[in-house]
Design an enzyme around this catalytic site. Sequence first.
Site, PDB file in Angstrom:
ATOM      1  N   PRO A  11       6.506 -60.617 -58.981  1.00 54.85           N
ATOM      2  CG  PRO A  11       5.840 -61.329 -61.181  1.00 54.85           C
ATOM      3  CD  PRO A  11       6.527 -60.355 -60.226  1.00 54.85           C
ATOM      4  CG  ASN A  12       4.614 -66.341 -58.623  1.00 56.67           C
ATOM      5  OD1 ASN A  12       3.396 -66.485 -58.461  1.00 56.67           O
ATOM      6  ND2 ASN A  12       4.645 -65.844 -60.013  1.00 56.67           N
ATOM      7  NE  ARG A  19       8.508 -68.830 -57.114  1.00 57.93           N
ATOM      8  CZ  ARG A  19       9.055 -67.793 -57.757  1.00 57.93           C
ATOM      9  NH1 ARG A  19       9.263 -66.795 -57.230  1.00 57.93           N
ATOM     10  NH2 ARG A  19       8.807 -67.844 -59.290  1.00 57.93           N
ATOM     11  CE1 TYR A  24      13.444 -68.193 -57.580  1.00 54.49           C
ATOM     12  CE2 TYR A  24      11.703 -69.679 -57.671  1.00 54.49           C
ATOM     13  CZ  TYR A  24      12.469 -68.950 -58.278  1.00 54.49           C
ATOM     14  OH  TYR A  24      12.246 -68.995 -59.639  1.00 54.49           O
ATOM     15  CG  ASN A  76      13.682 -60.668 -57.599  1.00 57.39           C
ATOM     16  OD1 ASN A  76      13.625 -60.752 -58.941  1.00 57.39           O
ATOM     17  ND2 ASN A  76      14.068 -61.353 -56.668  1.00 57.39           N
ATOM     18  CB  ALA A  79       8.030 -64.058 -63.920  1.00 58.46           C
ATOM     19  CD  GLU A 100      18.450 -57.667 -63.376  1.00 55.56           C
ATOM     20  OE1 GLU A 100      18.845 -56.801 -64.263  1.00 55.56           O
ATOM     21  OE2 GLU A 100      17.952 -58.502 -64.007  1.00 55.56           O
ATOM     22  CG  HIS A 102      17.471 -61.999 -60.620  1.00 54.31           C
ATOM     23  ND1 HIS A 102      16.104 -61.811 -60.900  1.00 54.31           N
ATOM     24  CD2 HIS A 102      18.213 -61.217 -61.547  1.00 54.31           C
ATOM     25  CE1 HIS A 102      15.969 -60.944 -61.866  1.00 54.31           C
ATOM     26  NE2 HIS A 102      17.314 -60.647 -62.221  1.00 54.31           N
ATOM     27  CG  LEU A 103      15.517 -64.527 -54.013  1.00 61.00           C
ATOM     28  CD1 LEU A 103      14.280 -64.836 -54.203  1.00 61.00           C
ATOM     29  CD2 LEU A 103      16.270 -64.435 -52.613  1.00 61.00           C
ATOM     30  NE  ARG A 109      16.008 -71.336 -61.832  1.00 63.61           N
ATOM     31  CZ  ARG A 109      14.726 -70.585 -61.387  1.00 63.61           C
ATOM     32  NH1 ARG A 109      14.976 -69.344 -60.949  1.00 63.61           N
ATOM     33  NH2 ARG A 109      13.491 -71.284 -61.519  1.00 63.61           N
ATOM     34  NE  ARG A 113      13.483 -70.054 -64.417  1.00 63.48           N
ATOM     35  CZ  ARG A 113      12.166 -69.630 -64.070  1.00 63.48           C
ATOM     36  NH1 ARG A 113      11.936 -68.466 -63.785  1.00 63.48           N
ATOM     37  NH2 ARG A 113      11.301 -70.731 -64.036  1.00 63.48           N
TER      38      ARG A 113
HETATM   39  C1  DQA Z   1      13.963 -64.808 -59.932  1.00 61.23           C
HETATM   40  C2  DQA Z   1      14.302 -65.398 -61.053  1.00 61.23           C
HETATM   41  C3  DQA Z   1      13.170 -65.132 -62.179  1.00 61.23           C
HETATM   42  O1  DQA Z   1      13.503 -66.030 -63.151  1.00 61.23           O
HETATM   43  C4  DQA Z   1      11.765 -66.307 -61.711  1.00 61.23           C
HETATM   44  O2  DQA Z   1      10.847 -65.920 -62.426  1.00 61.23           O
HETATM   45  C5  DQA Z   1      11.530 -65.506 -60.361  1.00 61.23           C
HETATM   46  C6  DQA Z   1      12.442 -65.099 -59.280  1.00 61.23           C
HETATM   47  C7  DQA Z   1      14.917 -64.789 -58.735  1.00 61.23           C
HETATM   48  O3  DQA Z   1      14.883 -64.194 -57.590  1.00 61.23           O
HETATM   49  O4  DQA Z   1      15.669 -65.637 -58.719  1.00 61.23           O
HETATM   50  O5  DQA Z   1      10.334 -65.620 -59.934  1.00 61.23           O
HETATM   51  O6  DQA Z   1      13.759 -63.018 -60.099  1.00 61.23           O
END
Ligand code: DQA
Length: 148
Positions: A11-12, A19, A24, A76, A79, A100, A102-103, A109, A113
């Site tokens: 998501p997102n 964003r 990111y 990825n 959230a 897995e 994550h950017l 953080r 997270r």
């Molecule tokens: C994320 C890190 C997550 O905590 C966050 O909710 C995201 C992006 C990252 O790519 O850094 O949406 O997965």
Amino acid sequence: MQRKIMVLHGPNLNRLGTREPSIYGSRKLTDINKLLEEKASGHGVTLEIFQSNSEAALIDQIQKAPDLKCEFLVINPAAFTHTSVALRDAISSVNIRFIEVHLSNIHSRESFRHKSFFSDLAEGVICGLGDYGYEVALEYAINQLKMK
Ligand code: DQA
């Protein structure tokens, strides 16, 4: 045989580029996907790329991995990383190797997270390298498939 890798964005991540670019980066998801497609096709590998804001849609896509003949997953979960037992179970249910990604560096953080429902099952975890993390994950996956 045509080798296939599934790439999933949670998501997102469709909002990448606009964003929170300080966290990111400024690259759009479409640009990241294009780069990954180029890298994969250079190795004769096909990608099944999918983004969704819906947990159910992501689960459905993971469940399709065997039928789509995907042998590896780069994900990825965004959230859902920190919340989703259902997504974790979906990956286990199809028994697929995965990385897995994550950017951002989730460990530098907010404390919510720091917990991932995926990391202990993942073959590897990459975080904090921005979109380069996807490239590294894909390269690893391609190498693994070539070794098979
Ligand atoms: C994320 C890190 C997550 O905590 C966050 O909710 C995201 C992006 C990252 O790519 O850094 O949406 O997965």
